[in-house]
Design a protein around this motif. Structure first.
Motif, PDB file in Angstrom:
ATOM      1  N   HIS A  44       0.813  -1.212   0.000  1.00 30.10           N
ATOM      2  CA  HIS A  44       0.000   0.000   0.000  1.00 30.10           C
ATOM      3  C   HIS A  44       0.857   1.277   0.000  1.00 30.10           C
ATOM      4  N   VAL A  45       2.040   1.218  -0.601  1.00 31.68           N
ATOM      5  CA  VAL A  45       2.924   2.387  -0.598  1.00 31.68           C
ATOM      6  C   VAL A  45       2.312   3.580  -1.332  1.00 31.68           C
ATOM      7  N   ARG A  46       1.327   3.337  -2.164  1.00 31.08           N
ATOM      8  CA  ARG A  46       0.685   4.447  -2.891  1.00 31.08           C
ATOM      9  C   ARG A  46      -0.059   5.396  -1.953  1.00 31.08           C
ATOM     10  N   SER A  47      -0.358   4.937  -0.731  1.00 30.93           N
ATOM     11  CA  SER A  47      -1.120   5.780   0.192  1.00 30.93           C
ATOM     12  C   SER A  47      -0.233   6.742   0.984  1.00 30.93           C
ATOM     13  N   PHE A  48       1.090   6.703   0.766  1.00 28.23           N
ATOM     14  CA  PHE A  48       2.001   7.582   1.491  1.00 28.23           C
ATOM     15  C   PHE A  48       2.496   8.706   0.586  1.00 28.23           C
ATOM     16  N   SER A  49       2.707   9.877   1.179  1.00 27.32           N
ATOM     17  CA  SER A  49       3.238  11.019   0.434  1.00 27.32           C
ATOM     18  C   SER A  49       4.743  11.156   0.600  1.00 27.32           C
ATOM     19  N   ILE A  50       5.249  10.738   1.766  1.00 27.93           N
ATOM     20  CA  ILE A  50       6.676  10.864   2.078  1.00 27.93           C
ATOM     21  C   ILE A  50       7.170   9.568   2.702  1.00 27.93           C
ATOM     22  N   ALA A  51       8.388   9.175   2.326  1.00 29.07           N
ATOM     23  CA  ALA A  51       9.063   8.058   2.990  1.00 29.07           C
ATOM     24  C   ALA A  51      10.329   8.599   3.621  1.00 29.07           C
ATOM     25  N   VAL A  52      10.596   8.170   4.852  1.00 26.95           N
ATOM     26  CA  VAL A  52      11.830   8.530   5.551  1.00 26.95           C
ATOM     27  C   VAL A  52      12.630   7.234   5.715  1.00 26.95           C
ATOM     28  N   ILE A  53      13.828   7.199   5.113  1.00 22.91           N
ATOM     29  CA  ILE A  53      14.677   6.015   5.207  1.00 22.91           C
ATOM     30  C   ILE A  53      15.813   6.329   6.173  1.00 22.91           C
ATOM     31  N   CYS A  54      15.870   5.545   7.233  1.00 23.59           N
ATOM     32  CA  CYS A  54      16.818   5.751   8.327  1.00 23.59           C
ATOM     33  C   CYS A  54      18.240   5.343   7.945  1.00 23.59           C
ATOM     34  N   ARG A  55      19.202   5.936   8.633  1.00 22.64           N
ATOM     35  CA  ARG A  55      20.615   5.581   8.449  1.00 22.64           C
ATOM     36  C   ARG A  55      20.913   4.164   8.895  1.00 22.64           C
ATOM     37  N   SER A  56      19.987   3.539   9.658  1.00 23.41           N
ATOM     38  CA  SER A  56      20.193   2.161  10.109  1.00 23.41           C
ATOM     39  C   SER A  56      19.963   1.139   8.996  1.00 23.41           C
ATOM     40  N   MET A  68      12.126   0.820  -5.425  1.00 23.49           N
ATOM     41  CA  MET A  68      10.814   0.193  -5.291  1.00 23.49           C
ATOM     42  C   MET A  68       9.734   1.235  -4.990  1.00 23.49           C
ATOM     43  N   LEU A  69      10.024   2.136  -4.071  1.00 20.41           N
ATOM     44  CA  LEU A  69       9.041   3.162  -3.718  1.00 20.41           C
ATOM     45  C   LEU A  69       8.717   4.045  -4.920  1.00 20.41           C
ATOM     46  N   ARG A  70       9.720   4.437  -5.681  1.00 19.90           N
ATOM     47  CA  ARG A  70       9.492   5.274  -6.872  1.00 19.90           C
ATOM     48  C   ARG A  70       8.704   4.518  -7.946  1.00 19.90           C
ATOM     49  N   ARG A  71       8.937   3.216  -8.050  1.00 20.06           N
ATOM     50  CA  ARG A  71       8.220   2.420  -9.048  1.00 20.06           C
ATOM     51  C   ARG A  71       6.731   2.348  -8.694  1.00 20.06           C
ATOM     52  N   TYR A  72       6.418   2.117  -7.420  1.00 20.71           N
ATOM     53  CA  TYR A  72       5.025   1.964  -7.010  1.00 20.71           C
ATOM     54  C   TYR A  72       4.311   3.277  -6.724  1.00 20.71           C
ATOM     55  N   ASN A  73       5.089   4.322  -6.424  1.00 17.14           N
ATOM     56  CA  ASN A  73       4.482   5.616  -6.111  1.00 17.14           C
ATOM     57  C   ASN A  73       5.414   6.731  -6.595  1.00 17.14           C
ATOM     58  N   PRO A  74       5.362   7.046  -7.903  1.00 21.37           N
ATOM     59  CA  PRO A  74       6.273   8.057  -8.468  1.00 21.37           C
ATOM     60  C   PRO A  74       6.128   9.442  -7.827  1.00 21.37           C
ATOM     61  N   GLN A  75       4.993   9.735  -7.207  1.00 23.31           N
ATOM     62  CA  GLN A  75       4.764  11.042  -6.589  1.00 23.31           C
ATOM     63  C   GLN A  75       5.371  11.142  -5.187  1.00 23.31           C
ATOM     64  N   MET A  76       5.748  10.015  -4.600  1.00 22.05           N
ATOM     65  CA  MET A  76       6.267  10.008  -3.238  1.00 22.05           C
ATOM     66  C   MET A  76       7.585  10.771  -3.153  1.00 22.05           C
ATOM     67  N   GLN A  77       7.724  11.567  -2.116  1.00 19.35           N
ATOM     68  CA  GLN A  77       8.968  12.263  -1.824  1.00 19.35           C
ATOM     69  C   GLN A  77       9.751  11.389  -0.844  1.00 19.35           C
ATOM     70  N   ILE A  78      11.047  11.233  -1.082  1.00 17.58           N
ATOM     71  CA  ILE A  78      11.856  10.338  -0.251  1.00 17.58           C
ATOM     72  C   ILE A  78      12.954  11.125   0.456  1.00 17.58           C
ATOM     73  N   LEU A  79      13.020  10.941   1.757  1.00 16.85           N
ATOM     74  CA  LEU A  79      14.003  11.599   2.601  1.00 16.85           C
ATOM     75  C   LEU A  79      14.918  10.526   3.178  1.00 16.85           C
ATOM     76  N   CYS A  80      16.222  10.662   2.968  1.00 13.60           N
ATOM     77  CA  CYS A  80      17.199   9.728   3.537  1.00 13.60           C
ATOM     78  C   CYS A  80      17.953  10.430   4.651  1.00 13.60           C
ATOM     79  N   ILE A  81      18.132   9.718   5.753  1.00 16.90           N
ATOM     80  CA  ILE A  81      18.939  10.237   6.844  1.00 16.90           C
ATOM     81  C   ILE A  81      20.349   9.711   6.646  1.00 16.90           C
ATOM     82  N   SER A  82      21.302  10.615   6.569  1.00 14.71           N
ATOM     83  CA  SER A  82      22.689  10.252   6.281  1.00 14.71           C
ATOM     84  C   SER A  82      23.244   9.309   7.325  1.00 14.71           C
TER      85      SER A  82
END
Length: 128
Positions: A44-56, A68-82
């Protein structure tokens, strides 16, 4: 009617995952937390607007998650924590930030202000 933005928080560290969930909930976001293994199977990743990917999350797994997130939800904004250590391959995210509660909140707010998610975002009001 205003509604909260849905954030998918991905972390392989239980402590970081739960503290980030509390931080974002307190700031008014609708949050769902998952490990990287679970996130790879989230249908159900299409129901999210933002994904936060942790440094862990392992850097190669983070790249696979981003794809994968971009493939299933091209509109999703992705934030990576360094990650704490420098790495050669940067995360293919919309925004990469250092770790810390204030920088995470600022990063999520910044993504909310971008045109592609502006209509889906509810900006909590902050006074003082």
């Amino acid at each position: 009617m205003s509604h909260s933005i849905r954030v998918l928080s991905i972390s392989d560290d239980d402590g970081l995952r739960s503290s980030r969930e509390l931080l974002l909930l307190k700031d008014g976001y609708e949050i769902e937390s998952a490990t990287s293994n679970t996130a790879l199977s989230v249908s159900h990743v299409r129901s999210f607007s933002i994904a936060v990917i942790c440094r862990s999350v392992d850097p190669q797994r983070a790249m696979a998650l981003t794809d994968m997130l971009r493939r299933y939800n091209p509109q999703m904004q992705i934030l990576c924590i360094s990650p704490l250590e420098a790495r050669l391959d940067p995360c293919a995210a919309d925004l990469e930030i250092p770790s810390g509660p204030e920088t995470i909140l600022a990063g999520v707010r910044q993504l909310c202000n971008q045109k592609s998610v502006r209509n889906a975002c509810y900006q909590p009001s902050h006074h003082g």
